[in-house]
Scaffold this motif. Structure first.
Motif, mmCIF file in Angstrom:
data_model
loop_
_atom_site.group_PDB
_atom_site.id
_atom_site.type_symbol
_atom_site.label_atom_id
_atom_site.label_comp_id
_atom_site.label_asym_id
_atom_site.label_seq_id
_atom_site.Cartn_x
_atom_site.Cartn_y
_atom_site.Cartn_z
ATOM 1 N N ALA A 27 1.053 -1.518 0.262
ATOM 2 C CA ALA A 27 -0.115 -0.273 -0.334
ATOM 3 C C ALA A 27 0.861 1.503 0.125
ATOM 4 O O ALA A 27 0.565 1.990 -0.585
ATOM 5 C CB ALA A 27 -0.846 -0.399 1.331
ATOM 6 N N GLY A 28 2.103 0.990 0.624
ATOM 7 C CA GLY A 28 3.017 2.646 0.456
ATOM 8 C C GLY A 28 3.469 2.503 -0.442
ATOM 9 O O GLY A 28 3.785 3.908 -1.139
ATOM 10 N N MET A 29 3.917 0.991 -1.307
ATOM 11 C CA MET A 29 5.052 1.629 -2.384
ATOM 12 C C MET A 29 4.094 1.949 -3.340
ATOM 13 O O MET A 29 4.480 3.288 -4.419
ATOM 14 C CB MET A 29 5.306 -0.393 -2.822
ATOM 15 N N ASN A 30 2.351 1.880 -3.689
ATOM 16 C CA ASN A 30 1.560 2.483 -4.144
ATOM 17 C C ASN A 30 1.475 3.607 -4.962
ATOM 18 O O ASN A 30 1.423 4.937 -5.477
ATOM 19 C CB ASN A 30 0.166 2.083 -4.137
ATOM 20 N N THR A 31 1.527 4.452 -3.411
ATOM 21 C CA THR A 31 1.879 5.960 -2.932
ATOM 22 C C THR A 31 3.401 6.586 -2.999
ATOM 23 O O THR A 31 3.601 7.403 -4.297
ATOM 24 C CB THR A 31 1.653 6.427 -1.455
ATOM 25 N N HIS A 32 4.350 6.100 -2.571
ATOM 26 C CA HIS A 32 5.569 6.478 -3.117
ATOM 27 C C HIS A 32 6.102 5.898 -4.278
ATOM 28 O O HIS A 32 6.709 7.046 -4.315
ATOM 29 C CB HIS A 32 6.404 5.236 -2.142
ATOM 30 N N HIS A 33 6.116 5.178 -5.342
ATOM 31 C CA HIS A 33 6.226 5.168 -6.657
ATOM 32 C C HIS A 33 5.032 6.024 -7.745
ATOM 33 O O HIS A 33 5.826 5.267 -8.438
ATOM 34 C CB HIS A 33 5.919 3.674 -6.585
ATOM 35 N N SER A 34 3.646 5.983 -6.383
ATOM 36 C CA SER A 34 2.786 6.886 -7.934
ATOM 37 C C SER A 34 4.006 8.137 -8.736
ATOM 38 O O SER A 34 3.917 8.110 -9.951
ATOM 39 C CB SER A 34 2.333 7.920 -7.340
ATOM 40 N N PRO A 35 5.237 9.732 -8.378
ATOM 41 C CA PRO A 35 5.552 9.954 -8.726
ATOM 42 C C PRO A 35 6.096 9.330 -9.997
ATOM 43 O O PRO A 35 5.856 10.452 -11.648
ATOM 44 C CB PRO A 35 6.412 10.842 -7.956
#
Length: 212
Positions: A27-35
């Motif tokens: 779930a954190g990767m979905n946010t962190h890797h978005s940019p």
């Protein structure tokens, strides 16, 4: 990384996520890797009938971003983590239900697709963990359509000025972190042509592009 994030990453295992910690990490990767994903997707010139593959689909956000850009295309994801497949399907539930998105448990070592099948293939933050990068790239080349485009996306590269957290992560998780020239050589040796190595000023990001 703070202590909690380090613990979650270690327990969840970024190489093959599992368990409750793995779910929180994804779930954190979905946010962190978005940019970095948004930036890299700009190198694709999507056509509405493209068949697109995401290798190492993780928590499913890259698939979601691609699906939103297309109307009539088929978007597929593969991951060898059972948990990643489950969460990617949940994250893209409506598109999975409609048949627009399909997510399969499989490894880049042997992709369950015909030769020359996909017009676009991407892998985001997963190349670090491929078991045999040079041989695995040949498998990607096999399933890429003629005139197709493939992108390797990462938020660090071997030529970037890494901070202490980056260096610790590379060492702790034994990340394969090629230099820009090494990306080029790997793609060339796998048969790709018209290779471009994209970077972003002020960032450590890399998007290594190979075409067929």
């Amino acid at each position: 990384m703070n202590d909690k994030k380090v613990s979650i990453t270690e327990l969840g295992d970024p190489r093959k996520p599992h368990g409750k910690a793995g779910a929180e990490m994804l779930a954190g990767m979905n946010t962190h890797h978005s940019p970095v994903t948004e930036w890299a997707l700009g190198f694709f010139d999507f056509n509405d009938n493209d068949r697109v593959l995401d290798i190492g689909c993780g928590g499913g956000e890259t698939i979601n971003k691609i699906s939103k850009r297309l109307n009539n295309s088929t978007v597929l994801g593969v991951d060898y983590s059972e948990l990643s497949v489950k969460l990617s399907m949940e994250h893209n539930a409506s598109d999975v239900e409609s048949g627009k998105v399909r997510i399969i448990e499989a490894s880049v070592e042997k992709l369950p697709f015909d030769d020359n099948y996909f017009e676009k293939i991407i892998t985001v933050e997963s190349f670090y963990f491929w078991p045999d990068p040079q041989e695995n790239l040949k498998e990607v080349y096999r399933v890429l359509a003629k005139s197709g485009r493939f992108l390797i996306v990462a938020d660090i590269n071997g030529d970037a000025e890494l901070d202490e957290d980056d260096i610790e992560g590379v060492q702790k998780y034994q990340l394969f972190n090629p230099t820009l020239e090494e990306f080029r050589i790997l793609l060339e040796n796998a048969g790709f042509k018209d290779i471009k190595i994209h970077t972003q000023e002020g960032k450590k990001w890399v998007c290594a592009e190979g075409n067929k």
